[in-house]
Each structure stands twice: as structure tokens, then as C-alpha cells.
Enzyme design. Structure first.
Site, PDB file in Angstrom:
ATOM      1  N   TYR A 237       1.030  -1.303   0.026  1.00 42.13           N
ATOM      2  CA  TYR A 237      -0.084  -0.082  -0.031  1.00 42.13           C
ATOM      3  C   TYR A 237       0.796   1.057   0.009  1.00 42.13           C
ATOM      4  CZ  TYR A 237      -3.258   3.522   1.028  1.00 42.13           C
ATOM      5  OH  TYR A 237      -4.189   4.717   0.919  1.00 42.13           O
TER       6      TYR A 237
ATOM      7  N   ARG B 244       1.546   8.362  12.851  1.00 40.14           N
ATOM      8  CA  ARG B 244       1.179   9.377  13.603  1.00 40.14           C
ATOM      9  C   ARG B 244      -0.397   9.688  13.702  1.00 40.14           C
ATOM     10  NH1 ARG B 244       2.651  14.707  10.195  1.00 40.14           N
ATOM     11  NH2 ARG B 244       0.722  13.630   9.163  1.00 40.14           N
TER      12      ARG B 244
ATOM     13  N   ARG C  25     -11.348   4.641   9.159  1.00 43.24           N
ATOM     14  CA  ARG C  25     -10.052   3.913   8.466  1.00 43.24           C
ATOM     15  C   ARG C  25      -9.019   3.669   9.209  1.00 43.24           C
ATOM     16  NH1 ARG C  25      -8.478   8.387   4.058  1.00 43.24           N
ATOM     17  NH2 ARG C  25      -7.694   9.695   5.594  1.00 43.24           N
TER      18      ARG C  25
ATOM     19  N   PHE D  24      15.292  19.572  -1.375  1.00 48.06           N
ATOM     20  CA  PHE D  24      14.007  19.144  -1.435  1.00 48.06           C
ATOM     21  C   PHE D  24      13.829  17.534  -0.755  1.00 48.06           C
ATOM     22  CE2 PHE D  24      11.727  16.536  -4.582  1.00 48.06           C
ATOM     23  CZ  PHE D  24      10.405  16.928  -4.221  1.00 48.06           C
TER      24      PHE D  24
END
Ligand code: D61
Ligand code: MG
Length: 441
Positions: free
Chosen positions: A178, A226, A236, A296
Site C-alpha cells: 500500500y 502519527r 479507516r 528538497f
């Protein structure tokens, strides 16, 4: 507590916040983000839809800035379709599966999200995104389309999965899969873009998929740990059953007072699982050469380790979302500009986790060993503690770190200069204040 009070209580962070706001110069001008009305709108959408990613994307080298900004908006649009529970799966599944084909259209938009969906504007204003997408270099467009195709299909397969809908993620393998679809693929696409732009070493994409996969998984898993309370409220969950079932019969049990201890043990087990990505993350960062791309990539990762340390052994996670302080973020942004700084940040938070690991935690040994392994890896990166006369082992990571250190060396003078300017400004302010106190009175 108010944000200002928080800052005053943490002077190091206050200093970082002031430096970031008033002293540090951005790497590139933002002029060309306003080139056309559509482009300007895209950047507005970016700022509107992302809390943390907008800032790092804005700082990118102009060669990649628009590509990565559009990549973000397109995947955010896809995720907004996935997340909206009010869209019927008859509509949702084909839309996710065919989303990449919309990218070839001149004009397409979608107004089927619930009015409450916070990021629906990205889909409503999709024509702006399309217009700018088609101006990108064809090879950048190709990467974006390929990843959109894979992510859309991956997400769609979960919508139809009865077991997933009823029980959430079941095995650790499923958990990784997932996370692969929603975050690992982003790492894949970004790595391709960075390599195409020649901003990182070529082996970053070809050597091992695990390396860039971990960049996404470390971020996504940290968010999932978290967000326990928030996700539960939305009905969910993404905590894998294979792990939580060791500590409770039902996932909701952790929010009850009598299961707090079990919940904390479960959190710590999930943190142990996430720690498994850190060596890959450090290897990845060592391979990025261009400075804005490095920042980044690094900023989200150092924020993730800080968050991971914060959720570790923390029962508050079972009831509300914990967040790192704004000031901590400022400090991390300034410090993570060098690989050395990133490594020190990781070391700091890993030691913090180790210090707070209770001896009766079921994973006490495993967590200690994992942290020990990462510390050992960091030793190998620099090899500065060798006995006299012993030459460093020229391993892949050692050589990469040496290379990256030449880029780090260009950042160091900038940091020294910022420190100097800050001290000058502070001296001036204090002198002025003293003058007022002593003479004007
Ligand atoms: C370097 C720098 C940034 C990286 C990276 C490497 C590797 C991976 C990622 C960023 C992606 C990390 C995702 C972690 C945050 N998770 C989410 O936002 C969830 O949605 C996932 C699907 C959409 C992904 C969108 C995305 C995110 C960051 C990007 C990007 C695309 C493109 C370029 C740069 C950064 C989460 O969303 C929460 C929400 O809806 O607000 C969810 O639904 O689980
Ligand atoms: Mg989602």
C-alpha cells in the site's frame, strides 16, 4: 500553548526561525513561477493543498521546479479521488484506472468531489495543470504519466478489496505494498526526474529500487503511525493487522485507557518497522548532488525522523495527532542543507529514541539492535574514528559520502555567513535597546 510562547521557550529554535525568515537567501528567484496566469494558478493550488511540500518545491532549481510541482498536483488530484468516501466505487474505480489518460487531453476537469473535500479545487481547476503539463520536456511528461498510471491502478485495486475495506491493511507485506502505491511510486518518479536532469548520480535509479522506494515509505509510514487517531475517527486504518494483533484484539481498543500500555508497545513496534528504511534514505541522500534537489529530498526525511521520535513511546498518539514544533522545523530546514547535518539530525533522534526505550518493551532488543546497525552504517559513511595508520574501507557508501562532501563544502561558508549576519543584527538590536534603556529614559 501559543506558537510564540513555544518559540520563546526554545531559544535555539527562535534563532533558527529568525535566521530562516530574515537572513537566509533563497537559492533561485521565484519570478518564473508567475510566467503565465495558468502557471501562477498552479503554484497557488500547490500552496493551498500542501502544508509542507509547497515550501520545498518552491525552492527547487528552475529546471525541475515546474515538473515536480505538476507531478505533485496531479498525484494530489488522484489522491483526492481515492480519499473521497462519497464517490461511488462505480465511478471511482474507473476514474482512478483511467486517470493517466486524462493527462493527454487538452481540457478535462472533475466536479464530483464532496463540497467538503479540502483539495477538490485541484480537480475542478485541472485544465490549468494540463496546459502547463504539456509544456514540459517530453521525457518529464512521460515519467509523470507512467507513475500516475501505476498509482491509479494500485489505488483502484484497494478500493475493490473487500478485506481491506473491512479490516484495513492485513500483513506487513500488504502494508509495504500500500505504501508503495501511494508513496514509493512518488520516490520512483522523483528519482527518474532527478537523474534525467543530471542532478544526481546515475546509479540512483538503476542500482536498487529499494533505495528510492524507502524515501517514500519512510515518510508514509511515519504519517500512518502519527495519524492513528485521525484515521480511526474517519473510519479507516492503515496500521497492519500482523503487527497490531500482537497487542490487541481490535484496533480501536488502543484508544481505551486499559489498553494504553499495549498501544504504546504497538507504536514502538511500528517505529521499529519504519527504522528499517533509514539506511536507504542516507544512501539516497548521499547520491543527490544538485543543492536544491538535495534540500528538497532531505527536508521531508529529517522532519519524518523528528516526528518518529515524537510518536515513539508516546501514548498521546492514541488520542490525538502529535506534531513537531514550528521552530523545530525551521531548525531542521537550516541544518539539513548538508549531508553531514542530516546525519547528525538522524543520530540525535535515534539516540533520543534509544534513551526513551523502556526496558520492558517487548521489542527492547530488536530496537536496540536496529539503532546499533544504523549507527554502524553511519560510522562506515565517514570512518573518522579509525586507529592511527588504518586506512578507511573504500565501500560504496564511503565513496558516495566523499563525493557528496565536496558539495557540502560549498554550503558551509553560507552557513557561517548567516551566523555572522545574525550575530551582527542581534548586537545592533541589543545595543539599540540598551541605549534606549540607559539614555532616553
Ligand atoms: C523526495 C522528496 C519527497 C518525496 C520523496 C522523495 C518520496 C516520496 C514522497 C515525497 C511522497 C511521500 C508521501 C507522504 C505523504 N503522504 C501523502 O501525502 C498521502 O497521499 C499519498 C498519495 C499522493 C502523493 C502525493 C505526493 C506527495 C508528495 C510529493 C508528490 C506527490 C510529488 C512530488 C513531490 C512530493 C496522504 O495524503 C494525505 C492528504 O490527503 O492530505 C494519504 O492520503 O495517505
Ligand atoms: Mg490517500
Amino acid at each position: 500553548m501559543g506558537k510564540v510562547t513555544q518559540l520563546l521557550l526554545h531559544p535555539v529554535e527562535l534563532k533558527a526561525a529568525l535566521k530562516l525568515k530574515f537572513i537566509r537567501k533563497p537559492l533561485y528567484s521565484l519570478e518564473d513561477t508567475k510566467e503565465t496566469p495558468e502557471l501562477k494558478r498552479c503554484y497557488q493550488l500547490l500552496t493551498k493543498t500542501s502544508r509542507s511540500f509547497a515550501a520545498v518545491i518552491m525552492e527547487l532549481h528552475p529546471e525541475l521546479r515546474n515538473a515536480i510541482m505538476l507531478f505533485y498536483l496531479i498525484l494530489r488530484a488522484l489522491d483526492t479521488v481515492e480519499d473521497d468516501m462519497t464517490i461511488d466505487s462505480q465511478v471511482k474505480v474507473p476514474l482512478l484506472r483511467e486517470f493517466d489518460s486524462k493527462l493527454d487531453l487538452e481540457d478535462w476537469s472533475f466536479d464530483g468531489n464532496a463540497p467538503t473535500e479540502k483539495d477538490r479545487c485541484v480537480l475542478v481547476e485541472f485544465p490549468c495543470i494540463l496546459k502547463e503539463l504539456h509544456k514540459l520536456k517530453p521525457e518529464y511528461q512521460k515519467v509523470i504519466k507512467e507513475i500516475t498510471h501505476k498509482m491509479g491502478n494500485g489505488m483502484a485495486s484497494y478500493i475493490l478489496d473487500e478485506n481491506f475495506n473491512l479490516n484495513g491493511v492485513s500483513t506487513i507485506k500488504d502494508y509495504n505494498l500500500y505504501c508503495h502505491y501511494v508513496a514509493g511510486l512518488v520516490g520512483d518518479g522523483l528519482t527518474q526526474l532527478i537523474v534525467l536532469a543530471n542532478f544526481g548520480s546515475q546509479d540512483l535509479y538503476t542500482e536498487s529500487a529499494q533505495t528510492f522506494e524507502s524515501m517514500g515509505l519512510f515518510l508514509q509510514k511515519t504519517n500512518i503511525i502519527r495519524d492513528y487517531a485521525e484515521d480511526l475517527e474517519d473510519g479507516r486504518s492503515f496500521w497492519p493487522q500482523e503487527i497490531w494483533s500482537l497487542y490487541a484484539n481490535k484496533l480501536v481498543d488502543f484508544s481505551k485507557p486499559e489498553h494504553t500500555q499495549a498501544g504504546v508497545h504497538c507504536i514502538n513496534h511500528l517505529v521499529l518497522n519504519a527504522l528499517g528504511h533509514i539506511e536507504d534514505v542516507l544512501l539516497f541522500l548521499s547520491s543527490v548532488h544538485e543543492q536544491s534537489s538535495f534540500q528538497f529530498c532531505a527536508i521531508p526525511q529529517v522532519m519524518a525522523i523528528a516526528t518518529l521520535a515524537m510518536v515513539f513511546n508516546n501514548p498521546v498518539v492514541l488520542h490525538e495527532n502529535v506534531k513537531i514544533r514550528k521552530g523545530t522545523t525551521c531548525y531542521l530546514i537550516l541544518k539539513s542543507r548538508t549531508l553531514r547535518g542530516c546525519v547528525e539530525i538522524f543520530q540525535y533522534y535515534l539516540r533520543d529514541i534509544k534513551k526513551r526505550l523502556p526496558v520492558d518493551d517487548p521489542n527492547y532488543l530488536k530496537i536496540n539492535i536496529k539503532i546499533g546497525k544504523i549507527e554502524q552504517y553511519i560510522e562506515e559513511m565517514y570512518q573518522e574514528q579509525l586507529p592511527a595508520g588504518v586506512a578507511p574501507k573504500e565501500t560504496t557508501i564511503y565513496k558516495k559520502v566523499q563525493q557528496r562532501s565536496t558539495y557540502d563544502a560549498k554550503v558551509a561558508p553560507k552557513q557561517t555567513d548567516e551566523e555572522y549576519q545574525f550575530n551582527m543584527a542581534l548586537t545592533m538590536v541589543l545595543t539599540l535597546a540598551a541605549a534606549i534603556v540607559f539614555y532616553v529614559k
